[in-house]
Design a protein around this motif. Structure first.
Motif, mmCIF file in Angstrom:
data_model
loop_
_atom_site.group_PDB
_atom_site.id
_atom_site.type_symbol
_atom_site.label_atom_id
_atom_site.label_comp_id
_atom_site.label_asym_id
_atom_site.label_seq_id
_atom_site.Cartn_x
_atom_site.Cartn_y
_atom_site.Cartn_z
ATOM 1 N N ARG A 187 0.811 -1.223 0.000
ATOM 2 C CA ARG A 187 0.000 0.000 0.000
ATOM 3 C C ARG A 187 0.848 1.278 0.000
ATOM 4 O O ARG A 187 0.608 2.182 -0.807
ATOM 5 C CB ARG A 187 -0.952 -0.020 1.201
ATOM 6 N N ALA A 188 1.812 1.370 0.889
ATOM 7 C CA ALA A 188 2.599 2.608 0.968
ATOM 8 C C ALA A 188 3.352 2.873 -0.332
ATOM 9 O O ALA A 188 3.326 4.003 -0.844
ATOM 10 C CB ALA A 188 3.541 2.558 2.168
ATOM 11 N N PRO A 189 4.031 1.861 -0.927
ATOM 12 C CA PRO A 189 4.737 2.167 -2.187
ATOM 13 C C PRO A 189 3.798 2.549 -3.317
ATOM 14 O O PRO A 189 4.135 3.423 -4.136
ATOM 15 C CB PRO A 189 5.522 0.879 -2.493
ATOM 16 N N LEU A 190 2.626 1.934 -3.384
ATOM 17 C CA LEU A 190 1.680 2.323 -4.442
ATOM 18 C C LEU A 190 1.172 3.745 -4.204
ATOM 19 O O LEU A 190 1.095 4.558 -5.142
ATOM 20 C CB LEU A 190 0.507 1.339 -4.493
ATOM 21 N N MET A 191 0.841 4.068 -2.964
ATOM 22 C CA MET A 191 0.348 5.426 -2.673
ATOM 23 C C MET A 191 1.437 6.462 -2.989
ATOM 24 O O MET A 191 1.137 7.549 -3.485
ATOM 25 C CB MET A 191 -0.073 5.540 -1.206
ATOM 26 N N ALA A 192 2.689 6.112 -2.716
ATOM 27 C CA ALA A 192 3.780 7.060 -2.976
ATOM 28 C C ALA A 192 3.908 7.382 -4.462
ATOM 29 O O ALA A 192 4.378 8.467 -4.830
ATOM 30 C CB ALA A 192 5.091 6.494 -2.439
ATOM 31 N N LEU A 193 3.492 6.452 -5.303
ATOM 32 C CA LEU A 193 3.585 6.676 -6.752
ATOM 33 C C LEU A 193 2.295 7.246 -7.336
ATOM 34 O O LEU A 193 2.165 7.382 -8.554
ATOM 35 C CB LEU A 193 3.947 5.365 -7.465
ATOM 36 N N MET A 194 1.347 7.585 -6.465
ATOM 37 C CA MET A 194 0.102 8.218 -6.923
ATOM 38 C C MET A 194 -0.129 9.527 -6.152
ATOM 39 O O MET A 194 -1.147 9.710 -5.490
ATOM 40 C CB MET A 194 -1.090 7.263 -6.734
#
Ligand code: SF4
Length: 218
Positions: free
Chosen positions: A116-123
């Motif tokens: 979740r955190a890495p995906l949110m960081a890229l959005m």
């Protein structure tokens, strides 16, 4: 979708953590992660986990819950499934299986810490998160979450006017199981949904200048 997000999405879609390194019992079937990341959507739908129908279709919210959610948002299926408008990340990407009573198990607890955190960081363009259910509310609201789902959803005005970014609006799950909750809490359909529909329409039209940053009581 930009290259970094596409690469991370490909890794998530190939994920086998819950069969190869599960926390407790393994996933009782082959993983089938269902997620729709986006580099352009303003709105993130943070759901719970796929159910049996979505596990079969591989497309999020292809069930009566999805029909009710689209009605809540005031959008048709074409708009809902356009990643230019909506990103969709459940708290568990794979169908977790059923309990002894035939109800969906909770989202796999391996999933959010892994992805979740890495995906949110890229959005970073996401400016509105719709946190559906207690698991999404726990992750996206942290200590701003109240002690029950009802209290958390009732607190939507205070959450909207807080300084936290992206903004988070809490929703109950749109499952038929929550029809009784909706009847007991008419303010949700009378007060909250008109506001939600308006904010969704503003973001879909791209006219964020019309968004009211202060007052949810338009
Ligand atoms: S639920 Fe999440 S962590 Fe588990 S296998 Fe599926 S994608 Fe991987």
């Amino acid at each position: 979708m930009n290259d970094a997000l596409a690469a991370l999405t490909a890794r998530a879609r190939a994920c086998r953590i819950c069969v190869e390194a599960p926390l407790g019992g393994p996933l009782p079937h082959e993983p089938r992660p269902v997620l729709v990341p986006s580099s352009s959507a303003r709105i993130l739908i943070a759901g719970q986990a796929p159910g049996t129908r979505v596990h079969a279709s591989g497309v999020p919210f292809t069930d009566p819950s999805g029909d009710r959610l689209r009605d809540w948002l005031g959008v048709d299926a074409a708009t809902f499934y356009d990643p230019a408008h909506f990103a969709i990340l459940p708290m568990g990407f794979c169908f977790p299986g059923l309990d002894a009573k035939g109800s969906d198990l909770p989202p796999r607890r391996e999933c959010a810490p892994a992805w979740r955190a890495p995906l949110m960081a890229l959005m970073p363009q996401i400016d509105l998160v719709l946190a559906i259910g207690v698991y999404a509310q726990a992750w996206h609201l942290g200590n701003k979450r109240k002690s029950s789902l009802t209290e958390t959803v009732m607190d939507w005005r205070a959450l909207w006017t807080s300084d936290a970014r992206p903004r988070v609006l809490p929703l109950p799950h749109p499952s038929w199981r929550n029809s009784g909750w909706l009847k007991r809490h008419p303010w949700f359909e009378n007060d909250f949904l008109p506001f939600l529909k308006r904010e969704i329409a503003i973001r879909i039209s791209g006219d964020l200048g019309k968004a009211d940053p202060e007052s949810p009581l338009s």
